[in-house]
Structures are given as C-alpha cells and as structure tokens.
Scaffold this active site. Structure first.
Site, PDB file in Angstrom:
ATOM      1  N   SER A   1    -126.125 -38.215 -16.313  1.00 10.51           N
ATOM      2  CA  SER A   1    -127.545 -38.577 -16.342  1.00 10.51           C
ATOM      3  C   SER A   1    -127.998 -39.370 -15.125  1.00 10.51           C
ATOM      4  O   SER A   1    -129.204 -39.561 -14.927  1.00 10.51           O
ATOM      5  CB  SER A   1    -127.856 -39.378 -17.608  1.00 10.51           C
ATOM      6  OG  SER A   1    -127.702 -38.569 -18.752  1.00 10.51           O
TER       7      SER A   1
ATOM      8  N   GLU B   1     -82.590 -64.125  22.346  1.00 12.03           N
ATOM      9  CA  GLU B   1     -82.210 -62.763  22.701  1.00 12.03           C
ATOM     10  C   GLU B   1     -81.590 -62.634  24.084  1.00 12.03           C
ATOM     11  O   GLU B   1     -80.778 -61.735  24.314  1.00 12.03           O
ATOM     12  CB  GLU B   1     -83.454 -61.844  22.614  1.00 12.03           C
ATOM     13  CG  GLU B   1     -83.963 -61.607  21.209  1.00 12.03           C
ATOM     14  CD  GLU B   1     -82.992 -60.782  20.371  1.00 12.03           C
ATOM     15  OE1 GLU B   1     -82.353 -59.867  20.930  1.00 12.03           O
ATOM     16  OE2 GLU B   1     -82.874 -61.065  19.163  1.00 12.03           O
TER      17      GLU B   1
END
Length: 694
Positions: A381, A115
């Site tokens: 239940s 870079e």
C-alpha cells in the site's frame, strides 16, 4: 779402489742420500700443504662461480634492471561524511599513503628498532644481522629471528611472493641491492611504511592505525606505535583486537629495543609501558559500510577509473547514520524473533535527494547485500499515493467519494485488510485507512497506465506492470527509488535523483568532480501538492500512521504491507526529511503479522525523532486544500453523479452505484447525461513522462 776412497764415496753417497732424503721429505711436506691450499682455492673458486651462476640465474628471472620500477601503490578511496570525518576507506590498501615528515618521529624508529637496527649502516643486506640471526636461531633451536633487512622486506612486498624458498631469498637480496642504489634511506623507509602488511586487509601504517586504533597514523601514541611495529612479524597472531595480550607483549619488546638504541628515553619507555595501547572495535561491522559500498557503486559513473588516492565528500550525516542503524538493529533485536523478521533497510533523503542515512541490512559483517539499493520488493500500500495522485490529476479531489464495497473484476477480488466494508467514503479517508477496494476502483476507472506514468514521472525507475493489481503495490521496487519518489511530495513537486557524492578530490587538493544541482523538474503541479500532502497528513493524523506523530511537526506518510506479510513498509516525510523503512526476510518467507503500521512505523518514528531534533518545524509544502463550492446545475445546487463501474467489476454488494459530489470527478465516456464534465487542469509534463509518454 782403496778403502779410503770407498769410505769417502760411501760417505759421500750417504750424504747425498741423506740430503736427498731431506729434500725429498721437504718436498713431501710442502706438497701436502700446497695440495690443501690448492684444493681450498679450487673449491672456493668453484663456489664463487657456483654462487655467481645461481645469482645470475635468478637475476635472469627478474625483469631487465633498466626496466625495473617500483609498482604503483593501489589507489585508496577515502570516503568522508558531510562533516568531513572519515566514514570508510575503500581500495586494496585500506588507507592512504603517508609522508615520512607527517608521522611522529617515534613511529618509523619503532620499526627500525625491532626489525632492522643497522638500517642506516648496511647496503641493503646486513651480513652481521644474518650472522646474529643464525646464532640466535641455533641457540633457540628454532626460527627465533629473521635476518632480512627492511630493504629486503620492502623488496619482497613490492616484487615477490610470500613463499619461503631459497630462490625467493636470493631474488630478494638482489632487489634489495637495487633499491639501495635507486633510493635514499628515507625514501626506502617511507615506501616500507606505506606497503608493509598489517593484517585484516590493511596495507601501510595509515590503514593499520585506522583499523586498530581508529585514528590516522600521525596521531598514534608511542605505545600504539610500538604495537604497530611489532605487528608486522605475525599480523594474524599479534592483532591487538584479537590477541591483545600477545600484542602488548610484543609492543613491550619494541619499547625496550627503542630505549636500547637511544630512540626514546627510559622515562618515555616507562610512561608508554604504563599506558598500553587499546584497540578499538574493528571497522567494517557497522551499517556505514552499506553507504560506502553505494558510493563505490556510483563513483565510476562520475570519474571513471581511479588512478591515485582520492577523497570523496558525501552527503551522509554521521549522526543520522548512527540513528538509522540503531533504529533498525534495535527493532529487530527487540521483535525480530517474536515476529519472524530477520532483515531491514532504511533510506533517508533530504528533499533535494541528498542521501543522509542508508542502512542496507541488520549487520554488514554478516551480509554485505545492500537491501536499501539493490533489493526489489513489493511496496504494497505504500504505492497507493501514486494512484491517488493520478486520480487527483484526472479531476478528483480529496473529498471525492468512492464506495468501499466488495469488487470483482475478471476474477480479481481485492479485499480490505480488516475484511470489513464501510460504504461510501472520501478519498482522504480511503487513503488514510488504506482501503483497498476504493484504490482498486480508482485504477479501474482511469486505467493502470495512468498510475504507471505518475510513479515513473516522480522517479520510480523499476519496471511496473500496468495491471489493476498495481494499485495494491504488486510490482517490485527498490527502497531507495520509492523514497526518492516520495521526495517530490516533501519538496513541493520537484522530481529528484538520489545522490550521495558532493565532490571528489585528489589528496593534493585537485577537484576531480563537483556535483551541480540536478533534478527531474516539476513533476507535480502546485494545486495537487497541497491535495496529496493533506491526504498523506491525514494518514498520520487519524489513519494507519497515527502512532508515528512527533509533537510540533506536521508529518505525512503511508504504510505498506504485502500478501502473507512478506514485506512491511513505512515511508513518511516532513518538510525537512524523507525516510523509508522496509522489514522482511531475504528468502521471502512470511513474517508473523508484521504490517507497515507496527514494526516499520516504530523504527521510522525512532529515527525521525532523532533526525528532526534541533530543527525548526515547518509545514508541509503546498496550499492546504479547501473544498470549493459545488457547481450549480439548473439553479438547484449540486446533483450527485452516479457512475457505474465496468460490468466485469460489479460485485455482490447491494450498493453498486458510485456517488460523488459534483465538485469534480472522472467522467469517462458513458457518464450520466446532463452532468457537467470538469476537464483536468493543464500541466507541464515531467522529464520521465516526456521520455515514456503520457
């Protein structure tokens, strides 16, 4: 005038003319060159003024230089499992900030090589780099190389938008000069590595290393460092998990550049090229993210706003979390299409309420809705244990008898799943086989409010409708609160508050929060712990949970199925762990005969086999209930108690009387005269009961 004079005059005039001509010609030549120089100077001066004006204009658009400051990096929340390994990162960055000294030397050098090779020699702007980029782009007839330095890129990331305009480039250059004056090269490089974007929501090299290679930045290899450095040029196009070929090609360019700059040797470059980096499966698709989301949901309650990077230590067990995900996903993959079920959830707690595993859905990548903590569904239940516990606390015993027969209470006519009736049976048998009619008779005898108080005392926090239908689980609850309420059975009667966070620290070791043991106190008196656990154990021994037994372990639990098979549950426990499984559909559409005792029980059993592996079996808490001798009446032994239901509850079955042994039972006003009432034992009231009454 004489001819000679005339000639002299003429000659003289000629010389003057000739001299004048030479001088005139000289003036014309110098005037032309001077004119060119003058024009160039004027143009140059106005150009400088124009550039200065443009720079001044864009400089004025920036905040005052004396007020300019590097914005704080958004804090990261690192969420760790119980063994200290990383579960997930949360926050805008996706990873913690790292120090340059903690990184392998070749990692920052990889970024410099590809870079900004002149990073250490320029002053924030690199004229040579710009010129080189212009030449490269002209010769390649496109944008082949950019001229921005690392400092300029950092300025853009810190202060500016990503738009590609001349105005933004000018401001970028101004800010780059300011950064170079304000910070050292090492500080700029460290800031850059922690702020640059790598795609997929990852800001900074730490987040990128975790995202793509599943490891912290300090542990990346040379080839992985090269891929990361190459990635910043085009994160979406060069992501190694989505385009590995392009990522490898870019990584090779980085390695070549590093060798050319002398950052690595030719041999090191060759070794790295022969061992290319391989991306791991992307994080974010697994169920662990449901647990991480829940951590973030509750974190604010303990520490408030997060101002800097923190580390959250949780109770989640990596091994159990993976087992929980497998149990849900494999069950749905195997049977989902056949039985019309698309979603599931699992919650597993230690008996003190610590969350060991939490799965909020089939696939986090497809749906982030956390069904384990946010979905409210009818428990069916699986709510019955609270009704039976309330009955025990009001004087019944596991051997008390109720009639399994049709019942009609003001139009409410609950039926058994089998549509068959078996006549008189003990409460233990009724709970083991999930007999609806017996449960309905119990709640009518003692009143629905008793069941509401019991469930809330144990930790159910959702609103419960105090109607007879509550006995069959018609009020919606969240999976996590139902499992937490069952924890009181597993730990011997103490109410728990489910928790997932043990400690929160900053990255420099400061403790921000540390959990202190907290519970709801005793919510079940000791005699009833053994009774209810014995009854729930019978569910596993001979009832609806009998297919879920694990050799060597004493287990207890309860299945649950709602009307038209919209929800199916199994919640069960050992003395070591409490786990609940829910299966259903988000749009509440019915499944194809999925009950709590088939698919949910299968997933529960698969998980519990793994979870209990390697642990020493221990019995369920509570003294095993033994039937006591019945009280003697007039020296003739126990007399049966015939206790009619309210008139509106009379059904059409021949046997309407409810017969039970005289060892205990409900004695409402109007009980048969001559029978000795046995008052319920006194007990301490729990915290929720004190708050809500009862």
């Amino acid at each position: 005038m004489s001819p000679r004079r005339s000639a002299r005059n003429g000659g003289s005039g000629g010389r003057r003319s000739g001299g004048a001509g030479r001088r005139g010609g000289g003036r014309r030549q110098r005037s032309f060159l001077g004119h060119l120089v003058y024009i160039a100077c004027v143009i140059g001066l106005w150009g400088i003024i124009g550039i200065a004006g443009v720079v001044a204009y864009h400089f004025a658009q920036l905040p005052p230089i004396d007020q300019l400051a590097v914005p704080k990096r958004p804090p990261n929340v690192a969420i760790l499992s119980a063994d200290g390994s990383l579960l997930a990162n949360r926050g805008d960055t996706g990873g913690q900030a790292v120090s340059l000294k903690d990184l392998p030397p070749y990692l920052p050098k990889a970024f410099i090589a590809i870079e900004d090779r002149r990073f250490y020699s320029h002053f924030g702007i690199d004229p040579m780099g710009i010129a080189r980029a212009v030449v490269r782009n002209v010769t390649s007839r496109g944008v082949a190389q950019g001229g921005s330095t690392l400092t300029q890129q950092l300025a853009k990331n810190l202060f500016l938008t990503q738009e590609r305009t001349a105005s933004r480039k000018i401001q970028e250059a101004i800010l780059a000069l300011w950064l170079e004056q304000k910070f050292s090269k090492a500080q700029i490089l460290e800031l850059y590595l922690n702020r640059v974007y790598f795609g997929a929501g990852s800001y900074g090299v730490e987040a990128a290393a975790l995202r793509y290679f599943g490891k912290p930045a300090k542990d990346v290899t040379l080839s992985e460092a090269a891929v990361l450095a190459g990635l910043v040029q085009a994160p979406s196009r060069l992501a190694p998990n989505r385009n590995p070929d392009a990522a490898q090609a870019r990584g090779q360019l980085v390695l070549t550049a590093m060798a050319e700059e002398g950052f690595i040797s030719a041999a090191e470059a060759k070794t790295a090229l022969s061992n290319p980096a391989t991306a791991v499966r992307p994080r974010g698709a697994g169920s662990v993210n449901y647990a991480a989301d829940y951590v973030m949901d509750v974190l604010d309650d303990f520490i408030g706003t997060v101002e800097k990077d923190i580390v959250v230590e949780t109770t989640v067990d990596n091994r159990l979390q993976a087992a929980a995900e497998r149990a849900i996903v494999e069950e749905l993959d195997r049977n989902g299409a056949k039985f019309g079920v698309r979603q599931g959830a699992l919650v597993s707690l230690a008996p003190d309420g610590a969350i060991k595993a939490l799965v909020g859905g089939r696939n986090y990548g497809e749906s982030q809705f956390n069904r384990a903590t946010a979905a409210k569904r009818q428990p069916g239940s699986s709510f019955k244990p609270f009704v039976f516990l309330a009955a025990l606390e009001n004087g019944l015993t596991p051997d008390s008898v109720r009639e399994d027969a049709p019942i009609n209470y003001k139009g409410w006519q609950p039926e058994n799943y089998s549509r068959r009736y078996s006549g008189p049976m003990t409460l233990t048998t009724a709970l083991a086989h999930s007999i609806n009619t017996v449960t309905a008779r119990l709640i009518l005898e003692m009143g629905p409010q008793a069941a509401v108080r019991t469930a809330q005392r144990l930790g159910v926090t959702s609103s419960l409708q105090a109607t007879p239908a509550l006995a069959l689980g018609t009020s919606e609850v969240r999976p996590i609160e139902l499992v937490a309420a069952y924890a009181a059975f597993a730990n011997g009667g103490t109410g728990v508050i489910p928790y997932v966070i043990r400690q929160v620290k900053t990255t420099d070791g400061e403790v921000v929060y540390k959990r202190t043991p907290t519970d709801l106190g005793r919510v079940i008196d000791p005699p009833y712990v053994g009774m209810i656990n014995g009854m729930l154990h019978e569910v596993m021994a001979s009832g609806t949970g009998r297919k879920g037994n694990i050799p060597g372990w004493e287990l207890a639990g309860k299945s649950g199925t709602t009307q038209e098979y919209r929800d199916a549950w199994f919640v069960g426990f050992s003395s070591r762990l409490v786990t609940g499984v829910w299966l259903g559909n988000d749009d509440n559409t019915p499944m194809k005969r999925v009950t709590g005792s088939n698919l949910p029980l299968e997933a529960w059993t698969q998980f519990m086999k793994v979870a209990l592996q390697g642990q020493t079996p221990a019995p369920l808490p509570g003294e095993p209930w033994r039937r006591q001798a019945a009280p003697v009446d007039d020296g003739e032994g126990a007399a049966p108690l015939t206790q009619p239901l309210p008139p509106a509850a009379q059904g059409s079955a021949p046997a309407q009387a409810i017969t039970q042994p005289a060892d205990g039972g409900l004695r409402p006003p109007g009980a048969v005269a001559g029978q000795r009432a046995v008052p319920p034992p006194r007990r301490e009231r729990g915290l929720l009961e004190q708050l809500f009454g009862g």
